[in-house]
Design a protein around this motif. Structure first.
Motif, PDB file in Angstrom:
ATOM      1  N   LEU A  26      -4.232  37.061  33.408  1.00 19.53           N
ATOM      2  CA  LEU A  26      -5.339  36.469  32.657  1.00 19.53           C
ATOM      3  C   LEU A  26      -4.899  35.957  31.289  1.00 19.53           C
ATOM      4  O   LEU A  26      -5.732  35.761  30.405  1.00 19.53           O
ATOM      5  CB  LEU A  26      -6.465  37.495  32.483  1.00 19.53           C
ATOM      6  N   ALA A  27      -3.609  35.717  31.124  1.00 17.39           N
ATOM      7  CA  ALA A  27      -3.105  35.237  29.836  1.00 17.39           C
ATOM      8  C   ALA A  27      -3.709  33.891  29.476  1.00 17.39           C
ATOM      9  O   ALA A  27      -4.050  33.078  30.350  1.00 17.39           O
ATOM     10  CB  ALA A  27      -1.581  35.127  29.883  1.00 17.39           C
ATOM     11  N   HIS A  28      -3.799  33.639  28.181  1.00 18.15           N
ATOM     12  CA  HIS A  28      -4.390  32.400  27.677  1.00 18.15           C
ATOM     13  C   HIS A  28      -3.598  31.179  28.133  1.00 18.15           C
ATOM     14  O   HIS A  28      -2.388  31.239  28.359  1.00 18.15           O
ATOM     15  CB  HIS A  28      -4.432  32.446  26.142  1.00 18.15           C
ATOM     16  N   ASN A  29      -4.304  30.060  28.251  1.00 13.44           N
ATOM     17  CA  ASN A  29      -3.682  28.805  28.679  1.00 13.44           C
ATOM     18  C   ASN A  29      -2.465  28.445  27.846  1.00 13.44           C
ATOM     19  O   ASN A  29      -1.491  27.879  28.358  1.00 13.44           O
ATOM     20  CB  ASN A  29      -4.718  27.685  28.611  1.00 13.44           C
ATOM     21  N   SER A  30      -2.475  28.763  26.559  1.00 14.13           N
ATOM     22  CA  SER A  30      -1.355  28.403  25.690  1.00 14.13           C
ATOM     23  C   SER A  30      -0.072  29.116  26.105  1.00 14.13           C
ATOM     24  O   SER A  30       1.022  28.552  26.004  1.00 14.13           O
ATOM     25  CB  SER A  30      -1.684  28.737  24.232  1.00 14.13           C
ATOM     26  N   ILE A  31      -0.181  30.341  26.581  1.00 12.08           N
ATOM     27  CA  ILE A  31       0.984  31.072  27.069  1.00 12.08           C
ATOM     28  C   ILE A  31       1.501  30.447  28.355  1.00 12.08           C
ATOM     29  O   ILE A  31       2.699  30.229  28.533  1.00 12.08           O
ATOM     30  CB  ILE A  31       0.640  32.557  27.277  1.00 12.08           C
ATOM     31  N   VAL A  32       0.588  30.139  29.247  1.00 18.87           N
ATOM     32  CA  VAL A  32       0.966  29.520  30.522  1.00 18.87           C
ATOM     33  C   VAL A  32       1.608  28.160  30.289  1.00 18.87           C
ATOM     34  O   VAL A  32       2.653  27.832  30.867  1.00 18.87           O
ATOM     35  CB  VAL A  32      -0.257  29.397  31.439  1.00 18.87           C
ATOM     36  N   SER A  89       3.651  35.994  37.072  1.00 22.01           N
ATOM     37  CA  SER A  89       2.543  36.739  36.475  1.00 22.01           C
ATOM     38  C   SER A  89       2.406  38.091  37.168  1.00 22.01           C
ATOM     39  O   SER A  89       2.926  38.307  38.267  1.00 22.01           O
ATOM     40  CB  SER A  89       1.238  35.955  36.588  1.00 22.01           C
ATOM     41  N   PHE A  90       1.720  39.012  36.501  1.00 24.60           N
ATOM     42  CA  PHE A  90       1.461  40.326  37.075  1.00 24.60           C
ATOM     43  C   PHE A  90      -0.020  40.636  36.926  1.00 24.60           C
ATOM     44  O   PHE A  90      -0.720  40.035  36.100  1.00 24.60           O
ATOM     45  CB  PHE A  90       2.312  41.409  36.396  1.00 24.60           C
ATOM     46  N   ALA A  91      -0.510  41.556  37.727  1.00 17.27           N
ATOM     47  CA  ALA A  91      -1.939  41.894  37.731  1.00 17.27           C
ATOM     48  C   ALA A  91      -2.407  42.297  36.335  1.00 17.27           C
ATOM     49  O   ALA A  91      -1.684  42.944  35.575  1.00 17.27           O
ATOM     50  CB  ALA A  91      -2.205  43.015  38.728  1.00 17.27           C
ATOM     51  N   HIS A  92      -3.638  41.922  36.034  1.00 14.81           N
ATOM     52  CA  HIS A  92      -4.186  42.102  34.694  1.00 14.81           C
ATOM     53  C   HIS A  92      -4.062  43.542  34.196  1.00 14.81           C
ATOM     54  O   HIS A  92      -4.498  44.490  34.849  1.00 14.81           O
ATOM     55  CB  HIS A  92      -5.651  41.680  34.699  1.00 14.81           C
ATOM     56  N   ASN A  93      -3.409  43.666  33.021  1.00 16.41           N
ATOM     57  CA  ASN A  93      -3.249  44.940  32.313  1.00 16.41           C
ATOM     58  C   ASN A  93      -2.497  45.996  33.123  1.00 16.41           C
ATOM     59  O   ASN A  93      -2.531  47.184  32.782  1.00 16.41           O
ATOM     60  CB  ASN A  93      -4.622  45.506  31.899  1.00 16.41           C
ATOM     61  N   ASP A  94      -1.785  45.588  34.166  1.00 15.34           N
ATOM     62  CA  ASP A  94      -1.101  46.534  35.052  1.00 15.34           C
ATOM     63  C   ASP A  94       0.374  46.647  34.661  1.00 15.34           C
ATOM     64  O   ASP A  94       1.231  45.913  35.157  1.00 15.34           O
ATOM     65  CB  ASP A  94      -1.245  46.063  36.503  1.00 15.34           C
ATOM     66  N   TRP A  95       0.690  47.579  33.779  1.00 14.29           N
ATOM     67  CA  TRP A  95       2.066  47.746  33.320  1.00 14.29           C
ATOM     68  C   TRP A  95       2.976  48.248  34.438  1.00 14.29           C
ATOM     69  O   TRP A  95       4.183  47.966  34.447  1.00 14.29           O
ATOM     70  CB  TRP A  95       2.124  48.702  32.127  1.00 14.29           C
ATOM     71  N   GLN A  96       2.412  48.974  35.390  1.00 15.93           N
ATOM     72  CA  GLN A  96       3.212  49.452  36.513  1.00 15.93           C
ATOM     73  C   GLN A  96       3.656  48.289  37.404  1.00 15.93           C
ATOM     74  O   GLN A  96       4.798  48.255  37.871  1.00 15.93           O
ATOM     75  CB  GLN A  96       2.417  50.469  37.323  1.00 15.93           C
ATOM     76  N   ALA A  97       2.746  47.320  37.621  1.00 13.92           N
ATOM     77  CA  ALA A  97       3.113  46.142  38.409  1.00 13.92           C
ATOM     78  C   ALA A  97       4.206  45.353  37.692  1.00 13.92           C
ATOM     79  O   ALA A  97       5.132  44.829  38.325  1.00 13.92           O
ATOM     80  CB  ALA A  97       1.887  45.262  38.637  1.00 13.92           C
ATOM     81  N   LEU A  98       4.115  45.264  36.377  1.00 16.58           N
ATOM     82  CA  LEU A  98       5.155  44.589  35.595  1.00 16.58           C
ATOM     83  C   LEU A  98       6.489  45.322  35.737  1.00 16.58           C
ATOM     84  O   LEU A  98       7.537  44.693  35.934  1.00 16.58           O
ATOM     85  CB  LEU A  98       4.741  44.524  34.125  1.00 16.58           C
ATOM     86  N   ASP A  99       6.446  46.633  35.642  1.00 18.20           N
ATOM     87  CA  ASP A  99       7.662  47.432  35.759  1.00 18.20           C
ATOM     88  C   ASP A  99       8.326  47.222  37.125  1.00 18.20           C
ATOM     89  O   ASP A  99       9.547  47.029  37.226  1.00 18.20           O
ATOM     90  CB  ASP A  99       7.309  48.910  35.562  1.00 18.20           C
TER      91      ASP A  99
END
Length: 444
Positions: free
Chosen positions: A184-190, A202-212
């Motif tokens: 769900l990052a802002h358009n400017s980041i994308v 991208s990774f699931a919203h606010n999911d640090w485990q998915a990022l890891d």
């Protein structure tokens, strides 16, 4: 499938049908050389007209939807003066939930007087790139104040918040690198990631485990990795577990960018943002990004971080190097707002009270507020674009100004009204608004 989505698809089908009919007419044209030449000329002409571009067809389709549904557009309404907790539109006063002046600084007379004094001293524009001839004392004063606020070596101010992310990501990362961002990052980041030429995931919203897990699989394939998250998500009003994200970035040898556009002045006991909210040391984040158009009552963006980072951006970031410097009056306004934020933490406390009040009363009324934490941003999810537009217009008739969010900005089932809460809202205004929305929900 919601009614709005069904109608959207029907209108899209009709638009495609009209395009096919035009193509069929062209194919059926007499097969003589003159007709072929005319057809070729017509085709070339169409390719050089904006009306033929798919982007225009998308805008046209949106207008057709409004006309078919007989819903007046709630966008581009003209405000007559300062927009804060209340605003004047067409000579009428409205309770206003469509503005980012979270602590009420955009209309503060002391801040305005300092901006006016800056105009008298420096004029209305820096009139040049800062590296060439646009540098003014107030630019460095603002940057030093922001660096001190974030407890970093330095800070670089840009003329646009959106352009800050785009130019910084593009300047620092490229082919051979990886940029991973919240879904769900802002358009400017994308946009910054796309234009950089780096691989983007991208990774699931606010999911640090998915990022890891993602980085465990792919980190070794890339030179540099940037993780980009936000301090407070402007669509849903929730925030990440910053400690966990810092641990992930440290474990995988990545850079971490935190976009504090909506969390500066909002999160934390004294408004110092997500790091104060989560108790994280500032040096654990590599790039502190923020904007001056929300809490800081101006316009533009900034990056705070270590000295090597600031040096690179000042000399190599296209959005700084080749852009005019921030207007001195805007820099002075943001500097004054930052000083006021530090001196008046009671505004932050009042904002927190109003946001929590809105969230609690909305939940008690049975409204769907999603994952909002009740800090400045609270959505009310309607479930369809049609309903979001109808509710926004009905509230406008009752003297309440709030903007709807439609497909494709969000999924059709996630269409919503998005309420921005300010410290200057009164408790009664919050209660009256929640009551009005609850009545609409009960009647739908």
């Amino acid at each position: 499938m919601g009614l709005g989505e069904t109608l959207r698809q029907q209108l899209a089908a009709k638009a495609l049908k009209r395009q096919l009919e035009r193509a069929t007419d062209a194919i059926d044209a007499p097969g003589v050389p003159d007709a072929q030449a005319a057809q070729a000329a017509q085709t070339l002409s169409a390719r050089s007209r904006f009306e033929a571009m798919p982007q225009y067809q998308q805008v046209k389709l949106m207008r057709e939807m409004g006309e078919t549904l007989r819903v007046e557009s709630p966008f581009f309404r003209v405000h007559d003066g300062i927009a804060g907790a209340t605003t004047q539109i067409g000579g009428r006063e409205y309770v206003n939930f469509a503005n980012y002046s979270y602590l009420g600084f955009a209309g503060d007379p002391v801040i305005a007087s300092r901006a006016k004094a800056a105009i008298d001293r420096y004029g209305t524009s820096a009139s040049a790139s800062r590296i060439v001839a646009g540098e003014r004392p107030v630019h460095r004063e603002l940057e030093r104040a922001l660096a001190a606020f974030y407890e970093t070596d330095d800070c670089v101010a840009f003329v646009s918040g959106h352009a800050t992310n785009v130019t910084v990501i593009g300047a620092l990362f490229g082919p051979g690198d990886l940029i991973v961002h919240d879904a769900l990052a802002h358009n400017s980041i994308v946009q910054g990631a796309q234009l950089s030429g780096a691989k983007r995931l991208s990774f699931a919203h606010n999911d640090w485990q998915a990022l890891d897990e993602l980085l465990t699989r792919v980190r070794r394939e890339y030179r540099h990795v940037l993780i980009a998250i936000e301090g407070l998500y402007s669509m849903d009003g929730d925030f990440p577990d910053l400690e966990r994200f810092c641990e992930v970035k440290e474990r995988h040898g990545a850079f971490l960018l935190v976009d504090e556009a909506h969390s500066l002045g909002v999160l934390g006991a004294t408004g110092r943002g997500i790091r104060e909210q989560c108790g994280v040391a500032p040096e654990r984040v590599d790039l502190w990004m923020g904007t001056m158009s929300k809490t800081l009552a101006g316009c533009g963006g900034f990056i705070a971080g270590c000295q090597p980072l600031a040096d690179m951006l000042r000399h190599l970031a296209p959005g700084f190097l080749y852009s005019v410097g921030l207007a001195p009056a805007l820099a002075e306004a943001s500097l004054a707002a930052l000083e006021a934020l530090i001196a008046q933490p009671e505004r932050v406390a009042r904002l927190r009270e109003r946001g929590h009040q809105f969230l609690a009363e909305a939940r008690a009324a049975g409204l769907n507020v999603g994952t909002s934490a009740g800090y400045a941003v609270v959505p009310v999810i309607t479930g369809s674009s049609l309903k979001a537009a109808q509710w926004a217009n009905a509230l406008f008739e009752e003297g309440i100004n709030v903007q709807p969010i439609f497909y494709p900005a969000v999924e059709e089932k996630a269409a919503r009204l998005r309420f921005f809460i300010c410290s200057t809202h009164e408790a009664e205004q919050i209660s009256r608004t929640v009551g009005a929305v609850a009545r609409l929900a009960g009647n739908s």
